[in-house]
Design an enzyme around this catalytic site. Structure first.
Site, PDB file in Angstrom:
ATOM      1  N   ASP A  77      39.610  52.552  39.170  1.00  0.00           N
ATOM      2  CA  ASP A  77      38.911  51.010  39.849  1.00  0.00           C
ATOM      3  C   ASP A  77      37.097  51.603  39.267  1.00  0.00           C
ATOM      4  O   ASP A  77      37.158  52.936  39.663  1.00  0.00           O
ATOM      5  CB  ASP A  77      39.206  50.759  41.124  1.00  0.00           C
ATOM      6  CG  ASP A  77      38.431  50.300  42.297  1.00  0.00           C
ATOM      7  OD1 ASP A  77      39.057  48.903  42.267  1.00  0.00           O
ATOM      8  OD2 ASP A  77      37.539  50.074  42.648  1.00  0.00           O
ATOM      9  N   ASN A  91      27.662  43.273  38.248  1.00  0.00           N
ATOM     10  CA  ASN A  91      27.447  41.444  38.205  1.00  0.00           C
ATOM     11  C   ASN A  91      26.644  40.776  38.730  1.00  0.00           C
ATOM     12  O   ASN A  91      25.839  39.641  38.998  1.00  0.00           O
ATOM     13  CB  ASN A  91      28.647  41.092  39.320  1.00  0.00           C
ATOM     14  CG  ASN A  91      29.588  41.125  38.610  1.00  0.00           C
ATOM     15  OD1 ASN A  91      29.276  41.241  36.877  1.00  0.00           O
ATOM     16  ND2 ASN A  91      31.275  41.299  38.266  1.00  0.00           N
ATOM     17  N   HIS A 112      27.333  38.036  35.350  1.00  0.00           N
ATOM     18  CA  HIS A 112      28.700  37.471  35.823  1.00  0.00           C
ATOM     19  C   HIS A 112      29.346  38.138  33.733  1.00  0.00           C
ATOM     20  O   HIS A 112      30.048  38.555  33.763  1.00  0.00           O
ATOM     21  CB  HIS A 112      29.315  36.719  36.384  1.00  0.00           C
ATOM     22  CG  HIS A 112      29.727  36.343  37.864  1.00  0.00           C
ATOM     23  ND1 HIS A 112      30.493  37.247  37.645  1.00  0.00           N
ATOM     24  CD2 HIS A 112      29.060  36.262  38.659  1.00  0.00           C
ATOM     25  CE1 HIS A 112      30.508  37.555  39.531  1.00  0.00           C
ATOM     26  NE2 HIS A 112      29.735  36.299  39.668  1.00  0.00           N
ATOM     27  N   ASP A 154      31.256  40.195  32.340  1.00  0.00           N
ATOM     28  CA  ASP A 154      32.463  40.662  31.043  1.00  0.00           C
ATOM     29  C   ASP A 154      31.904  41.645  30.615  1.00  0.00           C
ATOM     30  O   ASP A 154      33.805  41.694  29.360  1.00  0.00           O
ATOM     31  CB  ASP A 154      32.146  39.775  31.155  1.00  0.00           C
ATOM     32  CG  ASP A 154      33.406  38.190  32.123  1.00  0.00           C
ATOM     33  OD1 ASP A 154      33.694  38.758  33.129  1.00  0.00           O
ATOM     34  OD2 ASP A 154      32.879  36.730  32.227  1.00  0.00           O
ATOM     35  N   ASP A 172      38.145  44.211  37.490  1.00  0.00           N
ATOM     36  CA  ASP A 172      37.565  46.152  37.263  1.00  0.00           C
ATOM     37  C   ASP A 172      38.499  47.228  37.744  1.00  0.00           C
ATOM     38  O   ASP A 172      38.059  47.857  37.902  1.00  0.00           O
ATOM     39  CB  ASP A 172      36.096  46.432  38.045  1.00  0.00           C
ATOM     40  CG  ASP A 172      36.096  46.609  39.498  1.00  0.00           C
ATOM     41  OD1 ASP A 172      37.480  46.435  39.923  1.00  0.00           O
ATOM     42  OD2 ASP A 172      35.229  47.586  40.648  1.00  0.00           O
TER      43      ASP A 172
END
Length: 331
Positions: free
Chosen positions: A191, A199, A204, A208, A234
């Site tokens: 994680d 973000n 965003h 990505d 994530d």
């Protein structure tokens, strides 16, 4: 009398020519209708093994020039894909011996150049001898390669994460089951730390892009036998096909954590994230959800201890010092 015989002979000859033209025309229409469909009609003479393909040249189906390859049962059998041959012959002889009402199977054929063609093959006995033994089998052979490739592509897409190209959850579960049957297995649950901040500050699209770049870094680090996957967001998973206690489990986990030292160059700035990882060995009764639950709990040990590290069953092991610890050491 002779004149009557001659007229009857001419009439029969004319009728014979007419029937030949009708048959030729019907065959021409049949071939035109089936051109481009991948369908061919075949007949096997069982005692001799002679095979006739009515609307296509036999050899062309397997990449051979005209008259380069004789059509026969043995040649057909030799070009069956090795992995399919036993099943195909079993279906064929089951029908020939009366154990099934017809012969039908999907299988692969191997061409002269090694190319693979998928076919839907179907046939049935149409003539027996006086002792009830099969004489002729007729059937159809349909090229379904495009359909199979499309089906396989859909299957791959169903098991792939569209952003990173890694296995998604369903793909990971499938590989997990396969690897479990082959031997011992370790699962690493990742994680990312502070990904939300990327973000929120860079957008965003930048997030990505960071995930794609991270995927590239992980792929470079991991040996070919390690399976990479993304659960979503994530969260990532590594499946290691070896026991958890081996030294290179910790070495690889640490290398993954260290690969985030360098910031990610994004279109509108730099992104910096960390990694919290839970590492768990797979036990005999485990399914994917069981191991994930324990790996998730181990990962949260790292989060509670300050992030940026790994945890095994024995507790958290810092892969990097947390931010506050870095500042104290720098001071």
């Amino acid at each position: 009398m002779d004149g009557m015989y001659s007229r009857e002979l001419l009439r029969l000859q004319a009728e014979n020519e007419r029937l030949k033209r009708i048959a030729a025309d019907a065959r021409e229409k049949l071939e035109a209708a089936m051109d481009g469909t991948g369908l061919c009609v075949w007949q096997l003479h069982v005692p001799s093994g002679k095979l006739i393909i009515f609307n296509r040249r036999w050899g062309s189906m397997l990449g051979f020039q005209p008259k380069e390859l004789e059509a026969s049962f043995e040649v057909w059998k030799a070009h069956l894909h090795p992995e399919d041959r036993e099943e195909v012959l079993r279906h064929f002889f089951d029908h020939l011996h009366g154990r099934s009402p017809f012969y039908e199977v999907q299988h692969r054929m191997v061409a002269k150049n090694g190319a693979i063609t998928w076919v839907q093959d179907r046939g049935r006995v149409v003539e027996w001898d006086t002792r009830g033994r099969p004489l002729r089998v007729m059937g159809t052979h349909i090229d379904i390669t495009q359909e199979k490739e499309y089906e396989q592509a859909l299957s791959r897409l169903a098991h792939k994460d569209p952003l990173t190209g890694l296995l998604n959850r369903s793909g990971l579960i499938e590989r997990f089951r396969t690897l479990r049957r082959e031997g011992e297995l370790t699962l690493c649950f990742i994680d990312l730390d502070d990904f939300k901040r990327v973000n929120d500050t860079l957008g965003h699209r930048a997030g990505d892009r960071l995930l794609v770049q991270l995927t590239e870094r992980l792929r470079r680090l991991c040996p070919p036998e390690v399976v990479l996957g993304r659960l979503g967001g994530d969260e990532f998973v590594l499946l290691l096909p070896w026991p958890v206690h081996r030294p290179h489990t910790r070495q690889l986990a640490q290398a993954c954590i260290d690969c985030l030292d360098e910031p990610f160059e994004l279109d509108n700035g730099e992104g910096q994230v960390g990694m919290s990882m839970g590492v768990e060995g797979v036990r005999e009764p485990d399914d994917f959800a069981d191991v994930m639950a324990r790996a998730d709990a181990a990962m949260y040990q790292v989060k509670r201890a300050g992030k940026r590290g790994m945890a095994f069953n024995t507790g958290p092991v810092a892969g990097h010092l947390a931010g506050s610890e870095r500042q104290r050491h720098a001071g």
